[in-house]
Design an enzyme around this catalytic site. Structure first.
Site, PDB file in Angstrom:
ATOM      1  N   ASN A   9      -5.922   2.183  -2.328  1.00  0.00           N
ATOM      2  CA  ASN A   9      -5.989   2.933  -1.071  1.00  0.00           C
ATOM      3  C   ASN A   9      -4.887   2.567  -0.082  1.00  0.00           C
ATOM      4  O   ASN A   9      -4.885   3.025   1.050  1.00  0.00           O
ATOM      5  CB  ASN A   9      -7.371   2.789  -0.421  1.00  0.00           C
ATOM      6  CG  ASN A   9      -7.696   1.367  -0.021  1.00  0.00           C
ATOM      7  OD1 ASN A   9      -7.043   0.427  -0.443  1.00  0.00           O
ATOM      8  ND2 ASN A   9      -8.730   1.211   0.788  1.00  0.00           N
ATOM      9  N   CYS A  10      -3.921   1.770  -0.498  1.00  0.00           N
ATOM     10  CA  CYS A  10      -2.788   1.399   0.354  1.00  0.00           C
ATOM     11  C   CYS A  10      -1.750   2.523   0.327  1.00  0.00           C
ATOM     12  O   CYS A  10      -1.359   2.996  -0.745  1.00  0.00           O
ATOM     13  CB  CYS A  10      -2.179   0.094  -0.158  1.00  0.00           C
ATOM     14  SG  CYS A  10      -0.644  -0.366   0.655  1.00  0.00           S
ATOM     15  N   GLY A  11      -1.284   2.944   1.502  1.00  0.00           N
ATOM     16  CA  GLY A  11      -0.306   4.024   1.588  1.00  0.00           C
ATOM     17  C   GLY A  11       0.976   3.736   0.837  1.00  0.00           C
ATOM     18  O   GLY A  11       1.512   4.612   0.149  1.00  0.00           O
ATOM     19  N   VAL A  13       1.388   1.720  -1.707  1.00  0.00           N
ATOM     20  CA  VAL A  13       1.095   1.724  -3.148  1.00  0.00           C
ATOM     21  C   VAL A  13       1.023   3.165  -3.645  1.00  0.00           C
ATOM     22  O   VAL A  13       1.575   3.493  -4.704  1.00  0.00           O
ATOM     23  CB  VAL A  13      -0.211   0.949  -3.456  1.00  0.00           C
ATOM     24  CG1 VAL A  13      -0.625   1.134  -4.902  1.00  0.00           C
ATOM     25  CG2 VAL A  13      -0.043  -0.529  -3.135  1.00  0.00           C
ATOM     26  N   LYS A  14       0.379   4.041  -2.863  1.00  0.00           N
ATOM     27  CA  LYS A  14       0.292   5.453  -3.258  1.00  0.00           C
ATOM     28  C   LYS A  14       1.686   6.065  -3.384  1.00  0.00           C
ATOM     29  O   LYS A  14       1.974   6.793  -4.330  1.00  0.00           O
ATOM     30  CB  LYS A  14      -0.536   6.230  -2.236  1.00  0.00           C
ATOM     31  CG  LYS A  14      -2.019   5.935  -2.306  1.00  0.00           C
ATOM     32  CD  LYS A  14      -2.775   6.703  -1.232  1.00  0.00           C
ATOM     33  CE  LYS A  14      -4.246   6.357  -1.250  1.00  0.00           C
ATOM     34  NZ  LYS A  14      -4.981   7.018  -0.160  1.00  0.00           N
TER      35      LYS A  14
END
Length: 113
Positions: A9-11, A13-14
């Protein structure tokens, strides 16, 4: 093979996952919440990057633990990174030629393509 470490859910990482997928790069995702990094893994990252880059001083975990108040040396920082993986700047990407920390599309293009 590329290994990407972080939380789903880390931006950042996405963005990294989107980059890898859009360029059809094969990777393995390792979730910090399910598989926290070991001391040995942390040391392998530190052969290719700095502890200052890995240590996320802007996140809520850093602020919540009041780490700014402490004078942490590198060993103490390592212990915190192992104990509290959310202190690690995400994502960490281990690829055949090194380690990337955080998301920067231009650097990814140079290093991973």
């Amino acid at each position: 093979m590329i290994k990407i470490y972080g939380i789903k859910n880390c931006g950042s990482v996405k963005k990294a996952l989107d980059f890898l997928n859009s360029h059809a790069l094969k990777y393995e995702f390792i979730d910090f919440k399910k598989t926290p990094p070991s001391y040995e893994l942390l040391n392998t990252w530190l052969q290719n990057t700095s502890i200052e880059l890995l240590f996320n001083k802007k996140g809520t975990t850093y602020k919540k633990l009041n780490l700014k108040e402490l004078s942490l040396d590198d060993e103490a920082i390592k212990e915190y990174l192992i104990k509290e993986p959310m202190l690690i700047k995400r994502p960490v990407i281990k690829y055949p030629n090194g380690v990337l920390v955080g998301f920067d599309e231009e650097i990814y293009k140079k290093k991973l393509l």
